[in-house]
Design a protein around this motif. Structure first.
Motif, PDB file in Angstrom:
ATOM      1  N   THR A   1      -9.367  -8.565   0.010  1.00  0.00           N
ATOM      2  CA  THR A   1      -9.784  -7.309   0.629  1.00  0.00           C
ATOM      3  C   THR A   1     -10.811  -7.608   1.716  1.00  0.00           C
ATOM      4  O   THR A   1     -10.746  -7.091   2.825  1.00  0.00           O
ATOM      5  CB  THR A   1     -10.401  -6.374  -0.427  1.00  0.00           C
ATOM      6  OG1 THR A   1      -9.458  -6.222  -1.471  1.00  0.00           O
ATOM      7  CG2 THR A   1     -10.693  -5.011   0.171  1.00  0.00           C
TER       8      THR A   1
ATOM      9  N   ASN B   1       0.834  -1.204   0.000  1.00  0.00           N
ATOM     10  CA  ASN B   1       0.000   0.000   0.000  1.00  0.00           C
ATOM     11  C   ASN B   1       0.867   1.251   0.000  1.00  0.00           C
ATOM     12  O   ASN B   1       0.583   2.220  -0.713  1.00  0.00           O
ATOM     13  CB  ASN B   1      -0.937  -0.008   1.215  1.00  0.00           C
ATOM     14  CG  ASN B   1      -2.002   1.066   1.103  1.00  0.00           C
ATOM     15  OD1 ASN B   1      -2.712   1.143   0.094  1.00  0.00           O
ATOM     16  ND2 ASN B   1      -2.086   1.938   2.089  1.00  0.00           N
TER      17      ASN B   1
ATOM     18  N   PRO C   1      -8.103   0.501  -2.934  1.00  0.00           N
ATOM     19  CA  PRO C   1      -7.394  -0.626  -3.549  1.00  0.00           C
ATOM     20  C   PRO C   1      -8.066  -1.959  -3.238  1.00  0.00           C
ATOM     21  O   PRO C   1      -7.773  -2.585  -2.225  1.00  0.00           O
ATOM     22  CB  PRO C   1      -6.013  -0.558  -2.894  1.00  0.00           C
ATOM     23  CG  PRO C   1      -6.271   0.060  -1.557  1.00  0.00           C
ATOM     24  CD  PRO C   1      -7.486   0.924  -1.683  1.00  0.00           C
TER      25      PRO C   1
ATOM     26  N   SER D   1     -11.717   0.569  -7.368  1.00  0.00           N
ATOM     27  CA  SER D   1     -10.277   0.775  -7.174  1.00  0.00           C
ATOM     28  C   SER D   1      -9.814   2.037  -7.888  1.00  0.00           C
ATOM     29  O   SER D   1      -8.997   2.794  -7.374  1.00  0.00           O
ATOM     30  CB  SER D   1      -9.478  -0.416  -7.691  1.00  0.00           C
ATOM     31  OG  SER D   1      -9.829  -1.562  -6.968  1.00  0.00           O
TER      32      SER D   1
ATOM     33  N   ARG E   1       1.994   1.835  -3.377  1.00  0.00           N
ATOM     34  CA  ARG E   1       0.890   2.332  -4.216  1.00  0.00           C
ATOM     35  C   ARG E   1       0.687   3.833  -4.034  1.00  0.00           C
ATOM     36  O   ARG E   1       0.516   4.571  -4.997  1.00  0.00           O
ATOM     37  CB  ARG E   1      -0.395   1.577  -3.824  1.00  0.00           C
ATOM     38  CG  ARG E   1      -1.656   2.053  -4.503  1.00  0.00           C
ATOM     39  CD  ARG E   1      -2.888   1.318  -3.960  1.00  0.00           C
ATOM     40  NE  ARG E   1      -3.305   1.746  -2.639  1.00  0.00           N
ATOM     41  CZ  ARG E   1      -4.207   2.686  -2.379  1.00  0.00           C
ATOM     42  NH1 ARG E   1      -4.786   3.324  -3.367  1.00  0.00           N
ATOM     43  NH2 ARG E   1      -4.523   2.999  -1.135  1.00  0.00           N
TER      44      ARG E   1
END
Ligand SMILES: Cc1cc2nc3c(=O)[nH]c(=O)nc-3n(C[C@H](O)[C@H](O)[C@H](O)COP(=O)(O)OP(=O)(O)OC[C@H]3O[C@@H](n4cnc5c(N)ncnc54)[C@H](O)[C@@H]3O)c2cc1C
Length: 461
Positions: A291, A91, A459, A454, A94
């Motif tokens: 997720t 993350n 995400p 997303s 990202r």
């Protein structure tokens, strides 16, 4: 099997169900003045109050809490801790690829400070440092897991890739196909014992704490902030809003925070034979790769804490009545027995939900109000037990004028995206939760929908 397993579960957090739970402190009943007012008695608020007094013992620091310390997310989590301050390395890569090296150093420093505070102050929060285990539950996740492993090695983590056979040496579940075990400076804590220990430390350092004291209004008066509560008020130079998914303190906080809930179960203590049947000798905190994931850990008395199943209520209600209905925990209990079929017959002792401050960043951010005299720190998105110490430190520095080099990095200055208001928020959340629940099994339209969500910033795949 599932309803029998849930039949006697107490509908309250296992962590808070203790006879040594500290007395709730009296509420604020007078007008007070302070250098710093902290609103919220979870980890963010406690760490902020502690660090503020450590930095300036001459300052008056007041903390007000709507209910009691640890009644919010901080008394309800899985309690898995690790070095990342940005919800994991992937993350962080990202959202802030340019700052990743700095964030890694900050994360390591944060965990060292976290561990040092616990040990120096004798806070017995059942800390275990067995590491963190990220597991793939189907073959399609194995490539992502390999990427995750490579990323950990690149940044110097002591991480090992475990194929199905090697993983079975650590945890025996027919669901698990592979894993990455990050061995160092990660593990589990008893969150309520940690929060209560931090409360004691804050009091020892001279922080004034008032429980059952909700912030009702906040406004500016003569260049200072005035906060009113039902029976008192505080005039303060600076105010930290550590109100997480409850978002109290400013009506605009909710633009960037979606208060979702997550469910958790605690089992009764496992017998030696049951422990032998699942392995788990290194007692890592475990997350799977989805997720809508499941996470789990062991307690000191060998219960399994098993969480997962996000939900969103209209207008972001953080504690809807449905979360106290036993049968709504059946899908989570079902996932537990799919994960550990060898534990058939085991019963759950506790079931509860907790509020998560979901943001598109999936990690802490800082909203500034009243020309910077008020800062909200939140958005951890379910990854804040240790990251909250870092969030509190940066929030304090921002309130003091952003002197630290890290407060000039993008994570401290940029905000996550705005999320559409109701009713679009509710509608989008319902479709997304449904898609997350079934995407793994059925695919179809759900996968493009998750890609679309997303693209909006969350995400999800
Ligand atoms: C089910 C669940 C599982 C999780 N698992 C993990 C995990 O395994 N690992 C991990 O790192 N993180 C996990 N988290 C996330 C972690 O618990 C949180 O990020 C962290 O506890 C946030 O701390 P906080 O102080 O910001 O918020 P909170 O603990 O929610 O504190 C906010 C406080 O503000 C108070 N408040 C609200 N309104 C007012 C008002 N008007 N006046 C005064 N006070 C007010 C609330 O009562 C509350 O006590 C999980 C969270 C949940 C819910």
């Amino acid at each position: 099997m599932v309803s029998k397993a849930l039949a006697d579960a107490k509908m309250e957090p296992f962590w808070l169900d203790r006879s040594d739970r500290p007395e709730t402190l009296p509420p604020l009943t007078a007008p007070r003045k302070a250098d710093l007012l902290v609103v919220g008695g979870g980890f963010t608020g406690l760490w902020a109050a502690i660090q503020a007094r450590q930095a300036a013992p001459e300052h008056t620091v007041i903390l007000i809490e709507k209910a009691s310390v640890a009644s919010g997310a901080s008394g309800r989590p899985g309690g898995v801790v690790s070095t990342s301050v940005m919800h994991g390395l992937s993350n962080a890569t990202r959202i802030f690829p340019g700052d990743i090296a700095a964030l890694e150093v900050l994360g390591q420093e944060n965990m060292r400070g976290f561990m040092q505070t616990i040990s120096e102050n004798g806070i017995d929060c059942h800390a275990e440092w067995g590491g963190e285990l990220n597991v793939a539950i189907d073959d399609s996740q194995i490539d992502s897991l390999r990427d995750e492993h490579a990323l950990h090695l690149k940044y110097g983590h002591n991480a090992v890739f475990l194929d199905e056979a090697a993983l079975a040496e650590h945890i025996r579940s027919p669901r698990y196909k592979a894993g990455v075990w990050t061995k160092d400076v990660a593990g589990t804590v008893h969150p309520a014992l940690l929060a209560w220990g931090l409360k004691q430390l804050a009091l020892k350092l001279g922080v004034e704490i008032y429980e059952n004291t909700p912030l009702e209004t906040i406004d500016e008066t003569g260049g200072r902030m005035r906060v009113t509560t039902p029976h008192g008020s505080v005039v303060a130079d600076r105010v930290l809003l550590a109100t997480n998914a409850f978002m109290a303190g400013h009506r605009h906080i909710k633009r960037r925070i979606v208060p979702i809930r997550d469910r958790v179960l605690a089992t009764e203590p496992l017998t030696d034979a049951q422990m032998a049947a699942i392995g788990w000798g290194n007692r890592q905190g475990i997350y799977d790769m989805r997720t809508q994931m499941n996470y789990m850990r062991l307690t000191r008395d060998n219960r399994i804490i098993f969480g997962g199943r996000l939900a969103y209520a209209f207008n972001g209600d953080t504690s809807p009545p449905i979360d106290r209905e036993r049968e709504t925990y059946a899908p989570l209990a079902g996932a537990f027995f799919e994960t550990f079929p060898q534990l058939e017959g085991l019963r759950f002792s506790h079931a509860w939900s907790g509020a998560i401050d979901l943001s598109t960043r999936m990690a802490v951010h800082f909203q500034r109000y009243f020309d910077g005299k008020v800062v909200y720190a939140g958005g951890y998105s379910g990854f804040g037990v240790s990251a909250s110490r870092f969030g509190a430190r940066i929030a304090l520095d921002i309130l003091n004028g952003s002197h630290l080099p890290e407060s000039k990095l993008e994570f401290a200055t940029r905000l996550p995206s705005i999320v559409p208001p109701e009713p679009f928020r509710w509608l989008g959340a319902q479709i997304t939760m449904n898609a997350l629940d079934t995407a793994d099994r059925k695919g179809g339209w759900r996968l493009p929908w998750l890609k679309f969500v997303s693209a909006l910033g969350f995400p999800l795949h």
